[in-house]
Write a protein that holds these residues in place. Sequence first.
Motif, mmCIF file in Angstrom:
data_model
loop_
_atom_site.group_PDB
_atom_site.id
_atom_site.type_symbol
_atom_site.label_atom_id
_atom_site.label_comp_id
_atom_site.label_asym_id
_atom_site.label_seq_id
_atom_site.Cartn_x
_atom_site.Cartn_y
_atom_site.Cartn_z
ATOM 1 N N ALA A 7 -0.261 -7.389 3.910
ATOM 2 C CA ALA A 7 0.189 -8.966 4.451
ATOM 3 C C ALA A 7 0.428 -9.813 3.397
ATOM 4 O O ALA A 7 1.357 -10.888 3.571
ATOM 5 C CB ALA A 7 -1.123 -9.318 5.506
ATOM 6 N N PHE A 8 -0.309 -10.116 2.305
ATOM 7 C CA PHE A 8 0.273 -10.914 1.521
ATOM 8 C C PHE A 8 1.139 -10.573 0.588
ATOM 9 O O PHE A 8 1.996 -11.591 0.027
ATOM 10 C CB PHE A 8 -1.009 -11.219 0.644
ATOM 11 N N MET A 41 0.841 -1.149 -0.092
ATOM 12 C CA MET A 41 -0.053 -0.120 0.027
ATOM 13 C C MET A 41 0.894 1.292 0.044
ATOM 14 O O MET A 41 1.810 1.327 0.752
ATOM 15 C CB MET A 41 -0.933 -0.033 1.120
ATOM 16 N N SER A 42 0.587 2.043 -0.994
ATOM 17 C CA SER A 42 1.340 3.408 -0.853
ATOM 18 C C SER A 42 0.848 4.212 0.308
ATOM 19 O O SER A 42 -0.084 4.076 0.742
ATOM 20 C CB SER A 42 1.222 4.051 -2.266
ATOM 21 N N LEU A 43 1.877 5.286 0.527
ATOM 22 C CA LEU A 43 1.684 6.216 1.498
ATOM 23 C C LEU A 43 0.530 7.095 0.961
ATOM 24 O O LEU A 43 -0.371 7.287 2.122
ATOM 25 C CB LEU A 43 3.002 7.018 1.731
ATOM 26 N N GLU A 63 -6.485 -2.502 2.554
ATOM 27 C CA GLU A 63 -4.951 -2.492 2.126
ATOM 28 C C GLU A 63 -4.307 -3.303 3.217
ATOM 29 O O GLU A 63 -2.971 -3.642 2.738
ATOM 30 C CB GLU A 63 -4.543 -0.874 2.069
ATOM 31 N N LYS A 64 -4.476 -3.217 4.271
ATOM 32 C CA LYS A 64 -3.759 -4.066 5.074
ATOM 33 C C LYS A 64 -3.707 -5.555 4.724
ATOM 34 O O LYS A 64 -2.563 -6.253 4.902
ATOM 35 C CB LYS A 64 -4.409 -3.869 6.759
#
Length: 58
Positions: free
Chosen positions: A54-55, A1-3, A49-50
């Motif tokens: 994780a993946f 996930m981008s900032l 997004e989390k």
Amino acid sequence: MSLSDKVENKAQEVSGTAKAVAGEATGDRELQAEGKKDQFAGRIKQAGEKVKDAFTKS
């Protein structure tokens, strides 16, 4: 996930909180409901997004 995605999702959640509080303070149920919807959407996007993160890290 981008900032930038993290910032956008958090901004949506915070904006929703502000709308919900403003709606409650003014008695505007429509604004309050819209704020709660925005809060929920921001949280769901962050959770998604989390999961992607994780993946990706595995």
